[in-house]
Design an enzyme around this catalytic site. Sequence first.
Site, PDB file in Angstrom:
ATOM      1  N   LYS A  26      14.151 119.122 -27.104  1.00  0.00           N
ATOM      2  CA  LYS A  26      13.367 120.115 -26.378  1.00  0.00           C
ATOM      3  C   LYS A  26      12.212 119.445 -25.635  1.00  0.00           C
ATOM      4  CE  LYS A  26      13.125 123.928 -28.662  1.00  0.00           C
ATOM      5  NZ  LYS A  26      12.799 124.378 -30.032  1.00  0.00           N
ATOM      6  N   ARG A  95       6.612 124.903 -31.549  1.00  0.00           N
ATOM      7  CA  ARG A  95       8.048 124.897 -31.893  1.00  0.00           C
ATOM      8  C   ARG A  95       8.469 123.512 -32.371  1.00  0.00           C
ATOM      9  NH1 ARG A  95      10.778 127.645 -26.576  1.00  0.00           N
ATOM     10  NH2 ARG A  95      12.433 128.336 -27.950  1.00  0.00           N
ATOM     11  N   GLY A 104      17.939 125.882 -39.100  1.00  0.00           N
ATOM     12  CA  GLY A 104      17.322 125.793 -40.424  1.00  0.00           C
ATOM     13  C   GLY A 104      15.935 125.208 -40.381  1.00  0.00           C
ATOM     14  N   MET A 106      11.865 125.069 -38.697  1.00  0.00           N
ATOM     15  CA  MET A 106      10.872 126.110 -38.505  1.00  0.00           C
ATOM     16  C   MET A 106      11.084 126.851 -37.186  1.00  0.00           C
ATOM     17  SD  MET A 106       6.770 125.960 -38.425  1.00  0.00           S
ATOM     18  CE  MET A 106       6.764 126.171 -36.649  1.00  0.00           C
ATOM     19  N   ARG A 339      18.880 122.961 -21.686  1.00  0.00           N
ATOM     20  CA  ARG A 339      19.719 122.102 -22.543  1.00  0.00           C
ATOM     21  C   ARG A 339      21.156 122.262 -22.077  1.00  0.00           C
ATOM     22  NH1 ARG A 339      19.121 125.783 -28.052  1.00  0.00           N
ATOM     23  NH2 ARG A 339      19.681 127.734 -27.043  1.00  0.00           N
ATOM     24  N   HIS A 455      51.747 124.164 -47.857  1.00  0.00           N
ATOM     25  CA  HIS A 455      53.033 124.240 -47.171  1.00  0.00           C
ATOM     26  C   HIS A 455      52.975 125.222 -46.008  1.00  0.00           C
ATOM     27  CE1 HIS A 455      57.165 125.838 -46.607  1.00  0.00           C
ATOM     28  NE2 HIS A 455      57.481 124.560 -46.709  1.00  0.00           N
ATOM     29  N   SER A 778      54.830 103.690 -40.847  1.00  0.00           N
ATOM     30  CA  SER A 778      54.271 104.964 -40.406  1.00  0.00           C
ATOM     31  C   SER A 778      53.450 105.498 -41.570  1.00  0.00           C
ATOM     32  CB  SER A 778      55.404 105.923 -40.048  1.00  0.00           C
ATOM     33  OG  SER A 778      54.865 107.187 -39.747  1.00  0.00           O
ATOM     34  N   CYS A 845      51.655 109.665 -39.218  1.00  0.00           N
ATOM     35  CA  CYS A 845      52.424 110.888 -39.005  1.00  0.00           C
ATOM     36  C   CYS A 845      51.953 111.996 -39.941  1.00  0.00           C
ATOM     37  CB  CYS A 845      53.909 110.624 -39.192  1.00  0.00           C
ATOM     38  SG  CYS A 845      54.342 110.078 -40.839  1.00  0.00           S
ATOM     39  N   TYR A 865      50.475 104.141 -32.477  1.00  0.00           N
ATOM     40  CA  TYR A 865      50.600 105.542 -32.079  1.00  0.00           C
ATOM     41  C   TYR A 865      50.109 106.476 -33.178  1.00  0.00           C
ATOM     42  CZ  TYR A 865      54.721 105.860 -35.085  1.00  0.00           C
ATOM     43  OH  TYR A 865      55.555 105.860 -36.172  1.00  0.00           O
TER      44      TYR A 865
END
Lengths: 889, 889
Positions: A26, A95, A104, A106, A339, A455, A778, A845, A865
């Site tokens: 800020k 602020r 959370g 002030m 912002r 599952h 893999s 995978c 990959y």
Amino acid sequence: MAQSVYFFGNGVADGTRQMKNVLGGKGANLAEMTNLGIPVPPGFTLACATCIEYLKTGTYTEELREEVTASIARLEAVTGRRFGDPASPLLVSVRSGGPVSMPGMMETILNLGLNDATVAGLASQSGNPRFAYDSYRRFLQMYGDVVLGVPASEFEHLLTAKRLTTGADTDADLDATSLRALIEEYKTLVRNRTGSDFPLDPRDQLWGAIEAVWKSWMLKKAVDYRRVNHIDESLGTAVNIVAMVFGNMGDDSGTGVAFTRDPSTGERRFYGEFLVNAQGEDVVAGIRTPLHIEEMVDRLPAAYRELLKVQDTLERHFRDMQDLEFTVERGTLYLLQTRTGKRTAASAIRIACDMVAEGLIDRAEAVRRVNPAQLDQLLHPIIDPGARATPIATGLPASPGAASGIAVFDPDVAEQRAARGEAVILVREETTPEDFHGMVAARAVLTTRGGMTSHAAVVARGMGKCAVVGCKDVVVDAQKRLFSVGDLVIGEGSWITLDGGSGRVFSGDLPTIPSDVVRVTSGQLAASQAPLYQSFASLLGWADDVRRLRVRANADTPRDARVARGFGAEGIGLCRTEHMFFEGDRIHAMREMIVARDERGRRRALAKLQPMQRADFEAIFEAMNGFPVNIRLLDPPLHEFLPHGGEEGKMLARQLQLTRTELNRIVEGLRETNPMLGHRGCRLGITYPEITEMQGRAIFEAAVRAKRRNIDVQVEIMIPLVAAAREFDHQRAILEECYRQVVATMGYEIEYQIGTMIELPRAALTAREIAATAQFFSFGTNDLTQTTMGLSRDDAGRFLPAYVDRGIFPDDPFQVLDTIGVGRLISMAVEDGRAIRASLKTGICGEHGGDPRSVAFCNDVGLDYVSCSPFRVPIARLAAAQAALAGGN
Amino acid sequence: MAQSVYFFGNGVADGTRQMKNVLGGKGANLAEMTNLGIPVPPGFTLACATCIEYLKTGTYTEELREEVTASIARLEAVTGRRFGDPASPLLVSVRSGGPVSMPGMMETILNLGLNDATVAGLASQSGNPRFAYDSYRRFLQMYGDVVLGVPASEFEHLLTAKRLTTGADTDADLDATSLRALIEEYKTLVRNRTGSDFPLDPRDQLWGAIEAVWKSWMLKKAVDYRRVNHIDESLGTAVNIVAMVFGNMGDDSGTGVAFTRDPSTGERRFYGEFLVNAQGEDVVAGIRTPLHIEEMVDRLPAAYRELLKVQDTLERHFRDMQDLEFTVERGTLYLLQTRTGKRTAASAIRIACDMVAEGLIDRAEAVRRVNPAQLDQLLHPIIDPGARATPIATGLPASPGAASGIAVFDPDVAEQRAARGEAVILVREETTPEDFHGMVAARAVLTTRGGMTSHAAVVARGMGKCAVVGCKDVVVDAQKRLFSVGDLVIGEGSWITLDGGSGRVFSGDLPTIPSDVVRVTSGQLAASQAPLYQSFASLLGWADDVRRLRVRANADTPRDARVARGFGAEGIGLCRTEHMFFEGDRIHAMREMIVARDERGRRRALAKLQPMQRADFEAIFEAMNGFPVNIRLLDPPLHEFLPHGGEEGKMLARQLQLTRTELNRIVEGLRETNPMLGHRGCRLGITYPEITEMQGRAIFEAAVRAKRRNIDVQVEIMIPLVAAAREFDHQRAILEECYRQVVATMGYEIEYQIGTMIELPRAALTAREIAATAQFFSFGTNDLTQTTMGLSRDDAGRFLPAYVDRGIFPDDPFQVLDTIGVGRLISMAVEDGRAIRASLKTGICGEHGGDPRSVAFCNDVGLDYVSCSPFRVPIARLAAAQAALAGGN
């Protein structure tokens, strides 16, 4: 000694936007705007370091006090007002604002500087005594709570009492006289609770507020938030002290919030809301309905023209969509904050692409700008935001999208009713592979047990199908074909709607909106008609240009393979052959194989399965023409294919010509205490080599047939659950013999690779031995996570959420790869394996292949990959590009 | 070029005993005996390398042929006989013999050199034509089978036919004429089967036999044996060609086998058997009953005197008990073989101690001489070898010893009947912690499921109690209170006897012999009355002098702790607190805790358990005065404490004032798919911190009480199943708070350490993080093996035995630590942990702590201690000493 206080005002600021770590987000942006000549009320920022210093020593230095005093003097000079001056009082807001945005902390304290004397000045300046006393009342209340620790509820009691004794309906109905009386009562309350008078000296008020901001850095909720979000505790928070401006000084005043582009669609238009004659908190309180920003042109024309210029300047300067807060005081515009604006996925993509076209950013920057995880939003239908409904329960958002359908409680019923054209949602306590056909038939799945990688969740994500799992408030009674949530009972055939993106469950048939991207990908819509798809495709094309990591999909059927190609998958990284055994007649042959008394019986049953497997493989090779297809041999324990009693058991016994007792004995004999660690994977193929033979022959025959049809076949055969090199060699020898036989019979040669799934810690630890003969690794990170952490994903629901909440695990390890544990095994195995075989191909995978942070790890550790669900392929493509841009590997 | 053929004869040999790798064990010792001047028939040995060369090239060199020809010429010169000489034929035996003793190789061929001409010479030399023709017949048969590949059964057919046509009852009744006819038939058989005549030239016979020996190195059974026993395939086998001597040339001839000391007791006396007028194979055939070796003094006095001298020379020379084969031909003694004799544990210990006393070997050598695994024999009662009985079934020998008792099928019944003084054997499909009290009451345990590390096996070994597990042929019907094996049905109350050392199950009450060592250790017998105990104690004392590794015991009760001390345990490495919850009333309080609806209810139930735990701990500290006691916090999943239906469930519901439905819902809610990977270990303590608090307080209070009584308390508290450092820190904080409270209340300080069990791969992989706050690592190798290999020990029975048989796993990883997989994790964790905390204490507390090879690994990898079942402590002490002597760490 470093500077501790940074002033801004009159077009000059000590700080810049580069100083976020010093001034917080800020403060840095207030300084930047000031330097840009944008109208910002003057003020000053106490650097974050002052917070850390205060928390360490419990006090602040004389130097700091002097710097603050000097800054106040500068502020007084710039504003022409003075702290405590009854005629022209200087009022400020205080602020907090750290380097990283953090809830959370002030909240804002407005109107600091008010006291019994200055309130009169405010009254005469505003011409509105009621407003002045109400401001003072609010200041006392907020300061008393936040700084002095008097419970907010006690102020509220007095306020309520005052309304009752004066007959006021709302706070707004209290007149100046009542407010003045209330102010005295507030001061008495503070004296009684704290033993001291409310501080009336503005300087004392200011230091109290500053200390309160500093201390708020260590409030439990802030500490917890930082721990979970990996925010460095040593950063500290800055304190911003800004001269008050008032949007509530009459009809030539106002306040609002705006975005430089549409945060929902990304459209390039100035977008926002404002209120005439109001302060910021009035917008938030929602008492008055704000106006569209365009209406400012009539109400506050000069300020609006100024605002349009300012927003354009800011966007060009920050080269990103901005979220602004502004106030107009008597016709003069002031920016209070800017912002980077939050946005939807569609908006993010459109803005990124547009800004490339506008020359604001380059393609690499566009690729960096979009959060890969957000892409999910573009691929799944969503509940029409216009529909108003209250969820009846909320579970885990296992697979995004929205779907409505009638509740059914049995996979067979699901199949039957879906065949009749009904939209069904399968509701189960939990699903097993036996439910597969029901899941195929259903539009969505709801379960009451299991977690994000149960599952139901995995299979649904694989199918790109909406699922809500682990919905604990839902109690299923499958016998009675109903479920209940508290007193509400929903029977088979009743409509429900699921939102897989939020985990919400609704009663009834809510309207949903399909996704354009999906309609184009699946050929239902022309790309030219879907501008969003065009941006999506451009962005992913740019991503493809920069990424090193290949992206494949996990696909078990020809249909899945085609979907995966549509999303840009460069091959199949995991084709699970067992899912093929659940369709139609196949399950019957499979069960016949399982209950066979000897090898001959098994071979007879396997012979029935072979042509079906072959046909599937051939169709998959066709769909993946020119790309590798990695087929995993049978993996799950055999009991997963058998029914566990009930009507189905009775039918099965009849079909298999067994007595119920015989069948029960077989089922019982296959029961395992820990099936995850049981007789499965290559252990099955070693115990019953004929299964591997059947699968090997089906694969090679399918490959030869496809090759004859000029399909470019690239076969990889994956041996699952290897713990020791000798297991791998045993199975490889069988496959190679199959290949020789197929070539001898069919006369065609093909290229193929045989490798293994690394899904047990021991496989990773003995990578050197295994890489001696395996051509690829893999990493099956789902099971590797389960075994490495000793964590059953089916059972972890009882404690894992609490673990993540409390920061014992930084993330759910089934969603985000555990890099220091599981990841260490992966990097060891890659290094050891490549030391033995330089050409070793490596990939993952597991479910992690579609998680952006995990993809970044795979890139950095040098894998070739990643493979993920088809619907996560775009996410992986973008994440891989971002990892490459971040300079990893 | 290296020498390929090594001659021995006339007191001079080319080889020595050091050349085992060249000449094989047999050949090297024949050479050594020759050099010592001991009468050995002359001969020569083809070096092992010739075998490897032959297997590689498929042929042998001209040089080798020439060397063999020259050696035969030397043999002819030394013996005064010639190959193929009808008057004085040279006959030889051909035997294989590798560097490592190995069954499955080619057997001996005797009397090679016989043909139609030389058989006459043998007849006249022996004065016994029948003997000569029978020898020829046997030679044809053996050579035809082994070398020429004619099935042995076909020779047997002809032999049987000959008996039938001549009316002979046995082979011995066939006269010379019949044998001559049979010989012609044998030759015809060979011609028909092989297409060639039987080779009559002794040189051809010899080369055929040599090649057959070489080839036998690659017979499947030999290959399999080597693979399983880790014998290097590149060693090859030697071929020993030795001039025949005949013990069957009359009453001045004979043959026998002998040991230089008693192989059963170790007593220093010459021990053996012999037959007059017989060849070696007659002893083996068992047709005639051999005489005690002392009787040779009357029958073959000169040879006996010579033999006594020879055995003394050999033992002094080899400095170990020897196993001899000898033949006396017409009064002259010949030694045919000497090797280190196999012996019982008792014998091994006595011999080692005696030889130290005799100055033959030093103490270190004595320590090396005894196989640690054998010590088990000394600790458990055994079935009286005099008892004759046939086992009704055979299972896995899970815990050694022998026990008789009445079969019972329910732990409660076991307890009741044992309380009445009856000897009971608990027979179950498998046991669970619920059966614990029944196991305590029983003399032995028999299960039909589960493997060597199943619950029954582990618990029984821990208690030093006989157990046979996984006895598949036994079918238990717990409802009907009986078990059956085929048609045999054994009901509750019938006597059975188990031999836990062999896995055999007998019907009836067989007599057993108790172990002296155990009687001394438990104070039932004075050491002075047990010479074996004295040797045992001396040997272990010497072992203690050289070992570096400390040895602790796993002990859960004060009684176990005392037993462990008796066996020399230097502390407790694992005290499993959960076992304490199964006794008497405790299980009730435990269940009350589990079904409690909230924390208050849990705390109420825990408050009942706390004094009981405290009393147990205090008694354990007392038993281990001066030694460390490592207490593990509650580990198993809670459902293990609840009954799973049936009568007990009904009772429990009543006790807990719940409906059956409520209880069932609780039990069902605790059900897990993979309990091994579920809600257990520190996960319980994190979900229910009050459990950890109760245990922490009980431990610290017990420690303070013991310290007040001047007991030297060394407490270690172990947090189980840690996967992440934060779990450990969470639990540690609770324990430290308990300590502060206890000190505040009781006013005494104690020393304690808090550490963790490393039993998940992730714990090993993140050892650096964990060692930052943990003071010790105890490797729980049972679970670490399960998770690292993905192998449930409860379920592995279906494939693990086949894996070990086929060499896919070199050993059962639950018995012998998997050094390259699990072991790699251990050494990584030790290294990483010590890098962070140099003082980190490390040990293992799995079943492997009592396995000699695993103990050696622990020594080599630098652990501080191993902990094992009390009854395996002596084994671990000896194994640790051997590892130290072998130079590891």
